[in-house]
Design a protein around this motif. Structure first.
Motif, mmCIF file in Angstrom:
data_model
loop_
_atom_site.group_PDB
_atom_site.id
_atom_site.type_symbol
_atom_site.label_atom_id
_atom_site.label_comp_id
_atom_site.label_asym_id
_atom_site.label_seq_id
_atom_site.Cartn_x
_atom_site.Cartn_y
_atom_site.Cartn_z
ATOM 1 N N ARG A 70 -39.724 15.553 -32.383
ATOM 2 C CA ARG A 70 -41.129 15.724 -31.085
ATOM 3 C C ARG A 70 -41.754 16.773 -30.662
ATOM 4 N NH1 ARG A 70 -38.366 12.449 -25.869
ATOM 5 N NH2 ARG A 70 -40.300 12.663 -25.498
ATOM 6 N N TRP A 71 -42.480 16.836 -31.497
ATOM 7 C CA TRP A 71 -43.136 18.391 -31.791
ATOM 8 C C TRP A 71 -44.174 19.232 -30.767
ATOM 9 C CZ3 TRP A 71 -42.030 21.589 -35.974
ATOM 10 C CH2 TRP A 71 -41.793 19.796 -37.476
ATOM 11 N N ARG A 72 -44.286 18.556 -29.399
ATOM 12 C CA ARG A 72 -45.341 19.278 -28.909
ATOM 13 C C ARG A 72 -44.411 19.417 -27.785
ATOM 14 N NH1 ARG A 72 -47.533 17.320 -23.904
ATOM 15 N NH2 ARG A 72 -49.003 18.141 -22.755
ATOM 16 N N THR A 73 -43.701 18.538 -26.996
ATOM 17 C CA THR A 73 -42.618 19.077 -26.030
ATOM 18 C C THR A 73 -41.315 19.997 -26.678
ATOM 19 O OG1 THR A 73 -42.246 16.211 -25.423
ATOM 20 C CG2 THR A 73 -40.397 17.366 -24.705
ATOM 21 N N GLY A 74 -41.053 20.044 -27.876
ATOM 22 C CA GLY A 74 -40.217 20.578 -28.816
ATOM 23 C C GLY A 74 -40.353 22.442 -28.815
ATOM 24 N N ALA A 75 -42.245 22.522 -28.806
ATOM 25 C CA ALA A 75 -42.883 23.756 -29.252
ATOM 26 C C ALA A 75 -42.549 24.015 -27.866
ATOM 27 C CB ALA A 75 -44.759 23.018 -29.594
ATOM 28 N N LEU A 76 -42.892 23.214 -26.852
ATOM 29 C CA LEU A 76 -42.750 24.143 -25.246
ATOM 30 C C LEU A 76 -42.002 24.162 -24.951
ATOM 31 C CD1 LEU A 76 -45.221 21.151 -23.481
ATOM 32 C CD2 LEU A 76 -45.751 23.729 -23.992
ATOM 33 N N PHE A 77 -40.809 23.407 -25.292
ATOM 34 C CA PHE A 77 -39.660 23.866 -24.763
ATOM 35 C C PHE A 77 -39.061 25.462 -25.770
ATOM 36 C CE2 PHE A 77 -34.856 23.359 -25.965
ATOM 37 C CZ PHE A 77 -34.060 23.186 -24.591
ATOM 38 N N ALA A 78 -39.137 24.877 -27.222
ATOM 39 C CA ALA A 78 -38.775 26.694 -27.410
ATOM 40 C C ALA A 78 -39.672 27.627 -26.809
ATOM 41 C CB ALA A 78 -38.875 26.478 -28.988
ATOM 42 N N ALA A 79 -41.036 27.814 -26.635
ATOM 43 C CA ALA A 79 -42.022 29.321 -26.561
ATOM 44 C C ALA A 79 -41.308 29.229 -24.790
ATOM 45 C CB ALA A 79 -43.398 28.101 -26.914
ATOM 46 N N ALA A 80 -41.364 28.614 -24.237
ATOM 47 C CA ALA A 80 -40.852 28.966 -23.139
ATOM 48 C C ALA A 80 -39.553 29.515 -22.838
ATOM 49 C CB ALA A 80 -40.485 27.885 -21.782
ATOM 50 N N GLY A 81 -38.349 29.576 -23.747
ATOM 51 C CA GLY A 81 -36.706 30.090 -23.794
ATOM 52 C C GLY A 81 -37.183 31.369 -24.022
ATOM 53 N N ALA A 149 -39.760 24.538 -17.418
ATOM 54 C CA ALA A 149 -38.809 24.862 -17.119
ATOM 55 C C ALA A 149 -37.814 24.357 -17.375
ATOM 56 C CB ALA A 149 -39.028 24.099 -16.112
ATOM 57 N N THR A 150 -37.350 23.351 -18.616
ATOM 58 C CA THR A 150 -36.327 23.099 -19.287
ATOM 59 C C THR A 150 -36.041 24.404 -20.155
ATOM 60 O OG1 THR A 150 -35.966 21.020 -19.120
ATOM 61 C CG2 THR A 150 -34.489 21.770 -20.329
ATOM 62 N N GLY A 151 -36.522 24.426 -21.491
ATOM 63 C CA GLY A 151 -36.992 25.717 -22.531
ATOM 64 C C GLY A 151 -36.322 26.828 -21.682
ATOM 65 N N ALA A 152 -37.329 27.059 -20.253
ATOM 66 C CA ALA A 152 -36.373 28.057 -19.414
ATOM 67 C C ALA A 152 -35.510 28.857 -19.452
ATOM 68 C CB ALA A 152 -37.989 28.431 -18.947
ATOM 69 N N GLY A 164 -26.312 31.642 -29.996
ATOM 70 C CA GLY A 164 -27.478 30.832 -30.070
ATOM 71 C C GLY A 164 -27.841 29.654 -29.354
ATOM 72 N N GLY A 165 -29.425 28.578 -29.024
ATOM 73 C CA GLY A 165 -28.811 27.940 -27.765
ATOM 74 C C GLY A 165 -29.272 26.433 -28.189
ATOM 75 N N GLY A 166 -28.329 26.011 -29.402
ATOM 76 C CA GLY A 166 -28.483 24.555 -30.002
ATOM 77 C C GLY A 166 -27.295 23.686 -29.522
ATOM 78 N N ALA A 169 -28.772 23.138 -26.522
ATOM 79 C CA ALA A 169 -30.386 22.923 -26.509
ATOM 80 C C ALA A 169 -29.660 21.426 -25.962
ATOM 81 C CB ALA A 169 -30.988 22.795 -27.425
ATOM 82 N N VAL A 170 -29.389 20.619 -26.848
ATOM 83 C CA VAL A 170 -28.551 19.095 -27.628
ATOM 84 C C VAL A 170 -28.452 18.586 -26.268
ATOM 85 C CG1 VAL A 170 -27.510 16.917 -28.547
ATOM 86 C CG2 VAL A 170 -28.909 18.561 -29.592
ATOM 87 N N PRO A 171 -27.892 18.852 -25.292
ATOM 88 C CA PRO A 171 -27.613 17.678 -24.112
ATOM 89 C C PRO A 171 -28.363 18.493 -23.009
ATOM 90 C CG PRO A 171 -25.001 19.543 -24.866
ATOM 91 C CD PRO A 171 -26.352 20.018 -25.747
ATOM 92 N N ALA A 172 -29.387 19.859 -23.051
ATOM 93 C CA ALA A 172 -30.414 19.436 -22.521
ATOM 94 C C ALA A 172 -31.158 18.720 -22.325
ATOM 95 C CB ALA A 172 -31.304 20.917 -22.509
ATOM 96 N N LEU A 173 -31.716 18.147 -24.016
ATOM 97 C CA LEU A 173 -32.842 17.807 -24.069
ATOM 98 C C LEU A 173 -32.202 16.090 -23.753
ATOM 99 C CD1 LEU A 173 -33.457 19.379 -27.651
ATOM 100 C CD2 LEU A 173 -35.370 19.034 -25.505
ATOM 101 N N VAL A 174 -31.457 15.861 -23.904
ATOM 102 C CA VAL A 174 -30.424 14.193 -23.784
ATOM 103 C C VAL A 174 -31.252 13.764 -22.303
ATOM 104 C CG1 VAL A 174 -28.499 12.674 -24.063
ATOM 105 C CG2 VAL A 174 -29.037 14.217 -26.099
ATOM 106 N N SER A 175 -30.130 15.564 -21.347
ATOM 107 C CA SER A 175 -29.825 14.588 -20.225
ATOM 108 C C SER A 175 -31.077 15.743 -19.216
ATOM 109 C CB SER A 175 -28.307 15.466 -19.492
ATOM 110 O OG SER A 175 -27.405 15.339 -20.404
ATOM 111 N N ALA A 176 -31.892 15.964 -19.053
ATOM 112 C CA ALA A 176 -33.167 16.634 -18.427
ATOM 113 C C ALA A 176 -34.347 15.780 -18.882
ATOM 114 C CB ALA A 176 -32.969 17.704 -18.795
ATOM 115 N N LEU A 177 -34.123 15.711 -20.477
ATOM 116 C CA LEU A 177 -35.728 14.636 -20.951
ATOM 117 C C LEU A 177 -36.018 13.430 -21.586
ATOM 118 C CD1 LEU A 177 -36.638 19.116 -22.578
ATOM 119 C CD2 LEU A 177 -37.616 17.500 -20.236
#
Length: 263
Positions: A70-81, A149-152, A164-166, A169-177
């Motif tokens: 999911r490119w748009r959400t993933g880019a926001l997630f990555a950039a904020a972090g 916010a989640t990415g930050a 590294g946050g992988g 990241a997976v639990p955060a994407l599943v649980s929070a998003l």
């Protein structure tokens, strides 16, 4: 020859983790480089960033071809972090190592518990997929605030704890998003690629001192392993992957506690 064989085997395991589970590469690569291949911690960190950046990018391309990013959400997630990771890294220098280890282990255990809890929930029917799903993010749009916010938050934790946050990241994407496990794995690789590359840039001056005769084969088998990991993810259900990921997190937490106590 023994060193080369160890590098090839370790690289394959790291690649499988990144390609199949969307994270855990640096947590496996750094110990392998130090304890199996004799790298100093400083050189192991730099080498791990090279390995993880290249391998996660390979895994990202594989999952993108299957429509799982999911490119748009993933880019926001990555950039904020990225800035949050830098701030967390600066703060971590002033905290005791034992405190950071305990916090890391507790966070890994909490993430594992959340993943296991999600895996026990009643299954929701999913529409049958007829081939790759184009632009997955467009099907279930997500606002900009929550991914940022989640990415930050993830970036701050990653920078603070120095790994590294992988695997987070997976639990955060599943649980929070509310990503599916397949989407979380694919999209996490976007964040890992960005974070690893950003962290590697300041270290390029010291990269020349890394033993490339070892890192080259290590990275090559990691790349091949990432493709195999993606195929493994194709064959396993989301719940099976969640449980496997949770078990891996619990093992990491236990090993970190044991290492801290041993020291």
């Amino acid at each position: 020859m023994t060193t080369l064989v160890l590098a090839l085997v370790a690289g394959a395991v790291v690649g499988l983790a990144l390609g199949g589970l969307g994270g855990g590469g640096s947590m496996l690569a750094v110990p392998a480089l130090i304890y199996l291949l004799g790298f100093t911690p400083a050189h192991a960190t730099t080498a791990s960033l090279v390995i993880v950046a290249v391998t996660s990018l390979t895994g990202l391309l594989a999952h993108a071809r299957a429509g799982r990013v999911r490119w748009r959400t993933g880019a926001l997630f990555a950039a904020a972090g990225l800035p949050a990771a830098a701030a967390g890294g600066a703060l971590s220098a002033n905290l005791p190592a034992a405190l950071l280890t305990a916090a890391f282990a507790a966070l890994a255990a909490l993430a594992a518990w959340r993943m296991l809890a999600d895996a026990r929930k009643p299954a929701e029917p999913e529409p049958a997929a007829a081939g790759p799903t184009p632009t997955v993010g467009a099907a279930r749009p997500t606002g900009a605030v929550r991914p940022a916010a989640t990415g930050a938050g993830l970036g701050a934790v990653t920078g603070l704890l120095g790994v590294g946050g992988g695997f987070l990241a997976v639990p955060a994407l599943v649980s929070a998003l509310a990503f599916t496990m397949a989407e979380a794995i694919g999209t996490s690789l976007l964040a890992i690629s960005a974070n690893a590359t950003a962290a590697l840039l300041p270290r390029l001056g010291s990269a020349g001192s890394v033993d490339w005769a070892v890192i080259g084969p290590f990275t090559a088998t990691a790349v091949l392993g990432a493709w195999d990991g993606k195929r493994l993810a194709d064959r396993l259900s989301g719940r099976t992957l969640q449980k496997a990921f949770a078990v891996a997190l619990l093992a990491v937490a236990a090993l970190m506690v044991a290492d801290a106590l041993w020291r």
